[in-house]
Design a protein around this motif. Structure first.
Motif, PDB file in Angstrom:
ATOM      1  N   PRO A  49     -10.378  -0.471   5.351  1.00 15.78           N
ATOM      2  CA  PRO A  49      -9.232   0.261   4.802  1.00 15.78           C
ATOM      3  C   PRO A  49      -9.681   1.460   3.975  1.00 15.78           C
ATOM      4  CG  PRO A  49      -8.897  -2.090   4.552  1.00 15.78           C
ATOM      5  CD  PRO A  49     -10.295  -1.916   5.074  1.00 15.78           C
ATOM      6  N   ARG A  50      -9.113   2.613   4.270  1.00 18.81           N
ATOM      7  CA  ARG A  50      -9.525   3.842   3.601  1.00 18.81           C
ATOM      8  C   ARG A  50      -8.613   4.152   2.425  1.00 18.81           C
ATOM      9  NH1 ARG A  50      -8.417   6.950   9.201  1.00 18.81           N
ATOM     10  NH2 ARG A  50      -9.588   5.111   9.814  1.00 18.81           N
ATOM     11  N   LYS A  51      -9.147   4.851   1.447  1.00 18.11           N
ATOM     12  CA  LYS A  51      -8.376   5.260   0.275  1.00 18.11           C
ATOM     13  C   LYS A  51      -7.810   6.667   0.510  1.00 18.11           C
ATOM     14  CE  LYS A  51      -9.762   1.599  -2.069  1.00 18.11           C
ATOM     15  NZ  LYS A  51      -8.849   0.498  -2.444  1.00 18.11           N
ATOM     16  N   THR A  52      -6.558   6.860   0.146  1.00 20.91           N
ATOM     17  CA  THR A  52      -5.894   8.150   0.354  1.00 20.91           C
ATOM     18  C   THR A  52      -5.529   8.769  -0.985  1.00 20.91           C
ATOM     19  OG1 THR A  52      -4.987   7.362   2.462  1.00 20.91           O
ATOM     20  CG2 THR A  52      -3.979   9.320   1.494  1.00 20.91           C
ATOM     21  N   LEU A  53      -5.805  10.053  -1.113  1.00 14.20           N
ATOM     22  CA  LEU A  53      -5.490  10.796  -2.336  1.00 14.20           C
ATOM     23  C   LEU A  53      -4.693  12.034  -1.972  1.00 14.20           C
ATOM     24  CD1 LEU A  53      -8.851  10.020  -2.356  1.00 14.20           C
ATOM     25  CD2 LEU A  53      -8.429  10.391  -4.785  1.00 14.20           C
ATOM     26  N   TYR A  54      -3.917  12.535  -2.934  1.00 15.63           N
ATOM     27  CA  TYR A  54      -3.172  13.772  -2.709  1.00 15.63           C
ATOM     28  C   TYR A  54      -3.335  14.702  -3.904  1.00 15.63           C
ATOM     29  CZ  TYR A  54       0.556  12.451  -5.974  1.00 15.63           C
ATOM     30  OH  TYR A  54       1.261  12.115  -7.103  1.00 15.63           O
TER      31      TYR A  54
END
Length: 276
Positions: free
Chosen positions: A70-75
């Motif tokens: 599972p990848r981490k997502t940032l904005y």
């Protein structure tokens, strides 16, 4: 697209008619290196940009050593300050399915949705209007997850699976040949497989378990949802999604240069089956 080769990747994907200012490019280069260090990611990908009338969301993703974990997502709204998004859930998908229109560009913005719910007071049953409030940040998480599962792409052979489970970069990969690049079977979804698990043993007989462990674009539904074009004098292959307009994948044949980026409104083309 890999943050370590960001400038080259942006140049290769520029044929879709979008770009970033020199200020934004410099900000991304510097800030994504800090994101990789601070969050201790093995790799950082610049995922793309979701457009809004108030501001645009710039999206990045962090990967661990197991590239299918599972990848981490940032904005970010300014390409400098990054905020971590929570993992997507089925509840989020259900909740945000009723929201339409453009993203505003404000994470704290709330959409209002009114629906009728049946209420039983013991003597009679009647309908009561209930107003739901849905945060734009929740919608952002849901849309990114849907796009990832549907149209994130890698060329066949870029990853290899070890007998112990983890998925790593295949160091022997030297790019697709000119013969392979025009076939959808040469590209895989960069996500945990779903269709592959339903194949019979006979269908899996000709597959290499160390390389062919992901779902191929060849079997995507609806058929015809991908556009393959050769650009720059046949020195660059570009795949564009017609289901999620704005997704662009690029690959330089016989090299390790490849990647994908999404730049769009975050809206799915639901009319595509009637357009093909």
């Amino acid at each position: 697209m890999d943050a370590d080769n960001l400038l080259l990747s942006l140049e290769l994907a520029s044929g879709s008619g979008w770009g970033l200012s020199s200020f934004r490019r410099a900000s991304l280069l510097a800030s994504l290196l800090l994101v990789k260090r601070d969050y201790r990611f093995d790799r950082v990908l610049f995922w793309g940009r979701i457009l809004g009338p108030v501001a645009d969301y710039y999206i990045a993703q962090g990967l661990s050593k197991d590239l299918l974990a599972p990848r981490k997502t940032l904005y970010s709204l300014n390409c400098t300050d990054w905020s971590l998004l929570p993992p997507a859930t089925e509840e989020m998908h259900t909740q945000t399915a009723v929201v339409s229109g453009l993203f505003m560009g404000d994470p704290s913005h709330e959409y209002e949705h009114a629906e009728l719910q049946k209420v039983d007071d013991g003597e009679k049953v009647f309908d009561e209007e209930v107003v739901m409030h849905i945060k734009e940040e929740t919608r952002l998480v849901s849309v990114i997850d849907q796009i990832d599962k549907a149209v994130s792409i890698i060329p066949r052979g870029t990853l290899c699976k070890t007998p112990f489970g983890p998925t790593h970069v295949n160091r022997t990969f030297e790019g697709l040949s000119l013969f392979e690049i025009k076939k959808l079977s040469s590209y895989f979804h960069f996500w945990e497989p779903t269709d592959l698990k339903n194949k019979t043993l006979l269908e899996k007989a000709d597959l290499d378990p160390s390389l062919d462990f992901l779902d191929s674009l060849e079997y995507d539904i609806p058929k015809g949802s991908w556009s393959i074009q050769m650009e720059r004098g046949n020195t660059l292959v570009v795949l564009r999604s017609l289901l999620w307009p704005g997704l662009t994948f690029y690959h330089v044949p016989c090299t390790k240069n490849y990647g994908y980026v999404y730049v769009g409104t975050g809206k799915k083309n639901l009319d595509l089956p009637f357009m093909l």
